[in-house]
Write a protein that holds these residues in place. Sequence first.
Motif, PDB file in Angstrom:
ATOM      1  N   GLY A  91       0.797  -1.221   0.000  1.00  0.00           N
ATOM      2  CA  GLY A  91       0.000   0.000   0.000  1.00  0.00           C
ATOM      3  C   GLY A  91       0.826   1.266   0.000  1.00  0.00           C
ATOM      4  N   LEU A  92       1.975   1.234  -0.660  1.00  0.00           N
ATOM      5  CA  LEU A  92       2.887   2.377  -0.642  1.00  0.00           C
ATOM      6  C   LEU A  92       3.071   2.960  -2.036  1.00  0.00           C
ATOM      7  CD1 LEU A  92       5.677   0.789   1.595  1.00  0.00           C
ATOM      8  CD2 LEU A  92       3.919   2.417   2.316  1.00  0.00           C
ATOM      9  N   SER A  93       3.205   4.281  -2.095  1.00  0.00           N
ATOM     10  CA  SER A  93       3.588   4.931  -3.353  1.00  0.00           C
ATOM     11  C   SER A  93       5.076   4.651  -3.581  1.00  0.00           C
ATOM     12  CB  SER A  93       3.364   6.444  -3.255  1.00  0.00           C
ATOM     13  OG  SER A  93       4.295   7.012  -2.345  1.00  0.00           O
ATOM     14  N   GLN A  94       5.567   5.001  -4.744  1.00  0.00           N
ATOM     15  CA  GLN A  94       6.994   4.821  -5.013  1.00  0.00           C
ATOM     16  C   GLN A  94       7.835   5.617  -4.019  1.00  0.00           C
ATOM     17  OE1 GLN A  94       7.214   5.945  -9.154  1.00  0.00           O
ATOM     18  NE2 GLN A  94       6.894   3.837  -9.837  1.00  0.00           N
ATOM     19  N   GLU A  95       7.408   6.831  -3.735  1.00  0.00           N
ATOM     20  CA  GLU A  95       8.142   7.683  -2.800  1.00  0.00           C
ATOM     21  C   GLU A  95       8.112   7.093  -1.395  1.00  0.00           C
ATOM     22  OE1 GLU A  95       5.891   8.812  -5.033  1.00  0.00           O
ATOM     23  OE2 GLU A  95       7.327   9.750  -6.385  1.00  0.00           O
ATOM     24  N   GLU A  96       6.943   6.621  -0.957  1.00  0.00           N
ATOM     25  CA  GLU A  96       6.825   6.030   0.376  1.00  0.00           C
ATOM     26  C   GLU A  96       7.660   4.749   0.488  1.00  0.00           C
ATOM     27  OE1 GLU A  96       2.261   7.395   1.476  1.00  0.00           O
ATOM     28  OE2 GLU A  96       2.594   5.630   0.207  1.00  0.00           O
ATOM     29  N   PHE A  97       7.605   3.916  -0.540  1.00  0.00           N
ATOM     30  CA  PHE A  97       8.388   2.682  -0.532  1.00  0.00           C
ATOM     31  C   PHE A  97       9.869   3.026  -0.426  1.00  0.00           C
ATOM     32  CE2 PHE A  97      10.570  -0.956  -2.366  1.00  0.00           C
ATOM     33  CZ  PHE A  97       9.862  -2.032  -1.861  1.00  0.00           C
ATOM     34  N   GLY A  98      10.302   3.990  -1.217  1.00  0.00           N
ATOM     35  CA  GLY A  98      11.701   4.403  -1.184  1.00  0.00           C
ATOM     36  C   GLY A  98      12.126   4.920   0.173  1.00  0.00           C
ATOM     37  N   ARG A  99      11.318   5.790   0.768  1.00  0.00           N
ATOM     38  CA  ARG A  99      11.629   6.317   2.101  1.00  0.00           C
ATOM     39  C   ARG A  99      11.632   5.207   3.144  1.00  0.00           C
ATOM     40  NH1 ARG A  99       8.335  10.459   0.787  1.00  0.00           N
ATOM     41  NH2 ARG A  99       6.588   9.595   1.948  1.00  0.00           N
ATOM     42  N   THR A 100      10.641   4.350   3.087  1.00  0.00           N
ATOM     43  CA  THR A 100      10.499   3.291   4.083  1.00  0.00           C
ATOM     44  C   THR A 100      11.671   2.326   4.060  1.00  0.00           C
ATOM     45  OG1 THR A 100       8.094   3.428   3.955  1.00  0.00           O
ATOM     46  CG2 THR A 100       9.004   1.404   4.852  1.00  0.00           C
ATOM     47  N   PHE A 101      12.125   1.967   2.863  1.00  0.00           N
ATOM     48  CA  PHE A 101      13.133   0.924   2.755  1.00  0.00           C
ATOM     49  C   PHE A 101      14.506   1.414   2.292  1.00  0.00           C
ATOM     50  CE2 PHE A 101       9.029  -1.296   2.344  1.00  0.00           C
ATOM     51  CZ  PHE A 101       9.146  -2.096   3.479  1.00  0.00           C
ATOM     52  N   GLY A 102      14.666   2.734   2.160  1.00  0.00           N
ATOM     53  CA  GLY A 102      15.976   3.290   1.846  1.00  0.00           C
ATOM     54  C   GLY A 102      16.450   3.059   0.419  1.00  0.00           C
ATOM     55  N   ILE A 103      15.503   2.979  -0.503  1.00  0.00           N
ATOM     56  CA  ILE A 103      15.842   2.849  -1.927  1.00  0.00           C
ATOM     57  C   ILE A 103      15.333   4.113  -2.607  1.00  0.00           C
ATOM     58  CG2 ILE A 103      15.509   1.505  -4.038  1.00  0.00           C
ATOM     59  CD1 ILE A 103      14.796  -0.906  -2.227  1.00  0.00           C
ATOM     60  N   PRO A 104      16.171   4.825  -3.345  1.00  0.00           N
ATOM     61  CA  PRO A 104      15.702   6.055  -3.982  1.00  0.00           C
ATOM     62  C   PRO A 104      14.462   5.820  -4.857  1.00  0.00           C
ATOM     63  CG  PRO A 104      18.084   5.852  -4.183  1.00  0.00           C
ATOM     64  CD  PRO A 104      17.580   4.542  -3.631  1.00  0.00           C
ATOM     65  N   ALA A 105      13.490   6.707  -4.726  1.00  0.00           N
ATOM     66  CA  ALA A 105      12.255   6.585  -5.505  1.00  0.00           C
ATOM     67  C   ALA A 105      12.543   6.587  -7.002  1.00  0.00           C
ATOM     68  CB  ALA A 105      11.284   7.713  -5.148  1.00  0.00           C
ATOM     69  N   VAL A 106      13.544   7.334  -7.426  1.00  0.00           N
ATOM     70  CA  VAL A 106      13.891   7.355  -8.847  1.00  0.00           C
ATOM     71  C   VAL A 106      14.331   5.958  -9.295  1.00  0.00           C
ATOM     72  CG1 VAL A 106      16.298   8.115  -8.534  1.00  0.00           C
ATOM     73  CG2 VAL A 106      15.092   8.636 -10.655  1.00  0.00           C
ATOM     74  N   SER A 107      15.019   5.231  -8.440  1.00  0.00           N
ATOM     75  CA  SER A 107      15.422   3.858  -8.774  1.00  0.00           C
ATOM     76  C   SER A 107      14.206   2.946  -8.846  1.00  0.00           C
ATOM     77  CB  SER A 107      16.411   3.320  -7.744  1.00  0.00           C
ATOM     78  OG  SER A 107      17.612   4.052  -7.786  1.00  0.00           O
ATOM     79  N   ILE A 108      13.284   3.103  -7.898  1.00  0.00           N
ATOM     80  CA  ILE A 108      12.054   2.305  -7.905  1.00  0.00           C
ATOM     81  C   ILE A 108      11.331   2.511  -9.233  1.00  0.00           C
ATOM     82  CG2 ILE A 108       9.798   1.930  -6.813  1.00  0.00           C
ATOM     83  CD1 ILE A 108      12.224   0.990  -5.131  1.00  0.00           C
ATOM     84  N   ARG A 109      11.208   3.768  -9.656  1.00  0.00           N
ATOM     85  CA  ARG A 109      10.544   4.069 -10.932  1.00  0.00           C
ATOM     86  C   ARG A 109      11.233   3.366 -12.098  1.00  0.00           C
ATOM     87  NH1 ARG A 109       9.327   8.797  -8.341  1.00  0.00           N
ATOM     88  NH2 ARG A 109      11.224   9.912  -8.808  1.00  0.00           N
ATOM     89  N   GLN A 110      12.555   3.442 -12.125  1.00  0.00           N
ATOM     90  CA  GLN A 110      13.307   2.838 -13.228  1.00  0.00           C
ATOM     91  C   GLN A 110      13.162   1.320 -13.236  1.00  0.00           C
ATOM     92  OE1 GLN A 110      14.801   4.720 -15.652  1.00  0.00           O
ATOM     93  NE2 GLN A 110      13.845   6.390 -14.551  1.00  0.00           N
ATOM     94  N   TYR A 111      13.142   0.709 -12.058  1.00  0.00           N
ATOM     95  CA  TYR A 111      12.948  -0.749 -11.987  1.00  0.00           C
ATOM     96  C   TYR A 111      11.549  -1.117 -12.462  1.00  0.00           C
ATOM     97  CZ  TYR A 111      16.917  -0.409  -8.694  1.00  0.00           C
ATOM     98  OH  TYR A 111      18.117  -0.141  -8.090  1.00  0.00           O
ATOM     99  N   GLU A 112      10.557  -0.362 -12.016  1.00  0.00           N
ATOM    100  CA  GLU A 112       9.167  -0.703 -12.341  1.00  0.00           C
ATOM    101  C   GLU A 112       8.857  -0.580 -13.827  1.00  0.00           C
ATOM    102  OE1 GLU A 112       6.161   1.074  -9.881  1.00  0.00           O
ATOM    103  OE2 GLU A 112       7.051   0.292  -8.045  1.00  0.00           O
ATOM    104  N   ILE A 113       9.474   0.347 -14.511  1.00  0.00           N
ATOM    105  CA  ILE A 113       9.212   0.470 -15.952  1.00  0.00           C
ATOM    106  C   ILE A 113      10.125  -0.441 -16.776  1.00  0.00           C
ATOM    107  CG2 ILE A 113       8.280   2.803 -15.754  1.00  0.00           C
ATOM    108  CD1 ILE A 113      10.934   3.838 -16.954  1.00  0.00           C
ATOM    109  N   GLY A 114      10.995  -1.168 -16.095  1.00  0.00           N
ATOM    110  CA  GLY A 114      11.860  -2.109 -16.787  1.00  0.00           C
ATOM    111  C   GLY A 114      13.047  -1.483 -17.483  1.00  0.00           C
ATOM    112  N   ARG A 115      13.374  -0.251 -17.135  1.00  0.00           N
ATOM    113  CA  ARG A 115      14.521   0.399 -17.761  1.00  0.00           C
ATOM    114  C   ARG A 115      15.824  -0.200 -17.246  1.00  0.00           C
ATOM    115  NH1 ARG A 115      13.790   6.255 -18.242  1.00  0.00           N
ATOM    116  NH2 ARG A 115      12.754   5.617 -20.136  1.00  0.00           N
TER     117      ARG A 115
END
Length: 89
Positions: free
Chosen positions: A38-62
């Motif tokens: 139930g987390l946005s990319q930004e929340e997931f990144g903050r919660t688990f210490g992974i930059p949100a920009v990285s989460i975005r790049q992983y999710e789009i398969g880049r």
Amino acid sequence: MIATPADPNDSEDRDVSVAALERGLMGRRVRKLRNRLGLSQEEFGRTFGIPAVSIRQYEIGRYMPPPAVRAYLKVIEAEPEMVKRVIAS
């Protein structure tokens, strides 16, 4: 190596490489995990210490997450609350 060849009847279609398919499947896995929590990319990144920009790049398969991040994501999948507690302490 090509996982899925382009449709010759579709001028906009392209071949999909094995690497691109793997990135896409990993991106789907990250997105499903994040949504399950139930987390946005930004929340997931903050919660688990992974930059949100990285989460975005992983999710789009880049990009494919590096091996250490893939291992960390497995731990988050298995025990998200424990990971939150450990990070908070």
